[in-house]
Design an enzyme around this catalytic site. Structure first.
Site, short mmCIF file in Angstrom:
data_model
loop_
_atom_site.label_atom_id
_atom_site.label_comp_id
_atom_site.label_asym_id
_atom_site.label_seq_id
_atom_site.Cartn_x
_atom_site.Cartn_y
_atom_site.Cartn_z
N HIS A 44 0.86 -1.19 0.00
CA HIS A 44 0.00 0.00 0.00
C HIS A 44 0.90 1.24 0.00
O HIS A 44 1.12 1.86 1.04
CB HIS A 44 -0.88 -0.03 1.25
CG HIS A 44 -1.98 0.98 1.27
ND1 HIS A 44 -3.21 0.73 1.82
CD2 HIS A 44 -2.04 2.26 0.82
CE1 HIS A 44 -3.97 1.80 1.72
NE2 HIS A 44 -3.27 2.75 1.12
N GLU A 75 -2.38 -1.46 -3.42
CA GLU A 75 -3.51 -0.70 -2.88
C GLU A 75 -3.16 0.79 -2.84
O GLU A 75 -1.99 1.15 -2.72
CB GLU A 75 -3.76 -1.09 -1.43
CG GLU A 75 -4.01 -2.53 -1.17
CD GLU A 75 -4.08 -2.80 0.34
OE1 GLU A 75 -4.65 -3.83 0.68
OE2 GLU A 75 -3.56 -2.00 1.15
N HIS A 205 -8.37 -6.00 6.86
CA HIS A 205 -8.09 -5.03 7.91
C HIS A 205 -8.29 -5.61 9.29
O HIS A 205 -9.38 -6.03 9.66
CB HIS A 205 -8.89 -3.73 7.80
CG HIS A 205 -7.98 -2.58 8.06
ND1 HIS A 205 -7.60 -2.23 9.32
CD2 HIS A 205 -7.29 -1.79 7.21
CE1 HIS A 205 -6.73 -1.24 9.23
NE2 HIS A 205 -6.50 -0.96 7.98
N1 PXP Z 1 -6.69 -3.68 3.12
C1 PXP Z 1 -6.37 -2.38 3.03
C2 PXP Z 1 -7.08 -1.56 2.01
C3 PXP Z 1 -5.39 -1.81 3.85
O1 PXP Z 1 -5.11 -0.51 3.75
C4 PXP Z 1 -4.72 -2.62 4.77
C5 PXP Z 1 -3.64 -2.03 5.63
O2 PXP Z 1 -2.64 -1.55 4.79
C6 PXP Z 1 -5.08 -3.98 4.84
C7 PXP Z 1 -6.07 -4.48 4.01
C8 PXP Z 1 -4.41 -4.92 5.80
O3 PXP Z 1 -4.74 -4.57 7.11
P1 PXP Z 1 -3.90 -5.16 8.31
O4 PXP Z 1 -2.52 -4.62 8.19
O5 PXP Z 1 -4.64 -4.68 9.51
O6 PXP Z 1 -3.93 -6.65 8.17
#
Ligand code: PXP
Length: 260
Positions: A44, A75, A205
């Site tokens: 990301h 992302e 997330h």
């Molecule tokens: N999906 C998106 C759009 C995110 O921004 C993130 C964090 O960068 C994640 C998934 C993954 O989340 P986590 O790091 O809490 O597993």
């Protein structure tokens, strides 16, 4: 169909960026995740370059190009302007040609992504971005809350997939069984609707070893992207055991979906 695990490497880059030099090495960790069974790699990149940088995205693209079975998912916010050597998400996607771009409505002031798109407000702006990524043959996923009207709009806009924002579900997991179940049901319904509409369903997330087993039973789930908890688990379990522990949960969920 197996539920794919895409390991988000942001936290590896965050640790690296806390010192000069290239330690820990992001590319070596991507290779290790793949060799331990990860089905994909997620990053990301943000305009503030707090973790993954544009150069990392290009290097990961080189690494993954000869590995067609490993999905590369980039992302980011397509509306965040270019800044310094961050060229903007669409330009970075054009240069790296990932398998999937997950579009996220985040900003610099957010610690992390914390809500999905409100497509009643952003559809017009998103449409040309989706068309551009489609033309590059990049699959487009939109980061969404589990709201039926919004999911219908995602379909109308031409998205291929949605990524359900699981933060509130995960937050409720450890302290409120009633809210957790209500949120699980919302995600379940959202996933059913998305699947009926022909949208693929991803999720992510704050998913972790405790809340993933239940979440992974939502219908039609194709992929979870997991970063923070998996990298934290790797501190105690080691990266290999951490990746394998998440994969084992997803394999069980896949099996139980097949049995239905
Ligand atoms: N999906 C998106 C759009 C995110 O921004 C993130 C964090 O960068 C994640 C998934 C993954 O989340 P986590 O790091 O809490 O597993």
């Amino acid at each position: 169909m197996d539920i794919a695990l895409s390991v988000n490497l942001n936290k590896i880059a965050l640790i690296r960026n806390s010192r000069e030099g290239n330690y820990p090495n992001l590319i070596e960790h991507a290779k290790a995740c793949i060799s331990h069974g990860s089905d994909g790699i997620t990053v990301h990149p943000r305009p503030d370059q707090r973790h993954v940088r544009p150069g990392d995205v290009l290097q990961l693209a080189e690494l993954l190009k000869p590995l067609p079975d490993i999905e590369f998912n980039v992302e980011g916010n397509p509306f965040a302007a270019a800044r310094g050597d961050y060229p903007g998400l669409t330009a970075l996607a054009e240069a790296s040609l990932p398998d999937q771009c997950t579009l996220v409505p985040d900003s610099d002031h957010q610690l992390t992504s914390d809500h999905g798109f409100d497509l009643t407000k952003t559809a017009d702006k998103l449409l040309p971005v989706i068309e551009k990524l489609n033309a590059l043959k990049i699959r487009v996923s939109l980061f969404m809350d589990p709201i039926p009207k919004q999911i219908e709009l995602a379909k109308q806009l031409g998205a291929d997939r949605i990524e359900l924002y699981t933060g509130p579900y995960a937050a409720a997991w450890s302290h409120d069984a009633e809210i957790r179940e209500r949120l699980y049901q919302q995600h379940h319904q959202a996933a059913l609707l998305a699947t009926e509409l022909g949208l693929g369903v991803n999720a992510g997330h704050d998913l972790n070893l405790h809340n993933l087993p239940r979440f992974s039973t939502i219908p039609g789930l194709k992929e979870v992207s997991i970063g923070h908890a998996l990298i934290v688990d790797a501190i105690t379990l080691g990266l290999e055991n951490a990746v394998k522990a998440y994969k084992a949960i997803l394999e069980l969920a896949t099996n139980s979906q097949d049995l239905k």
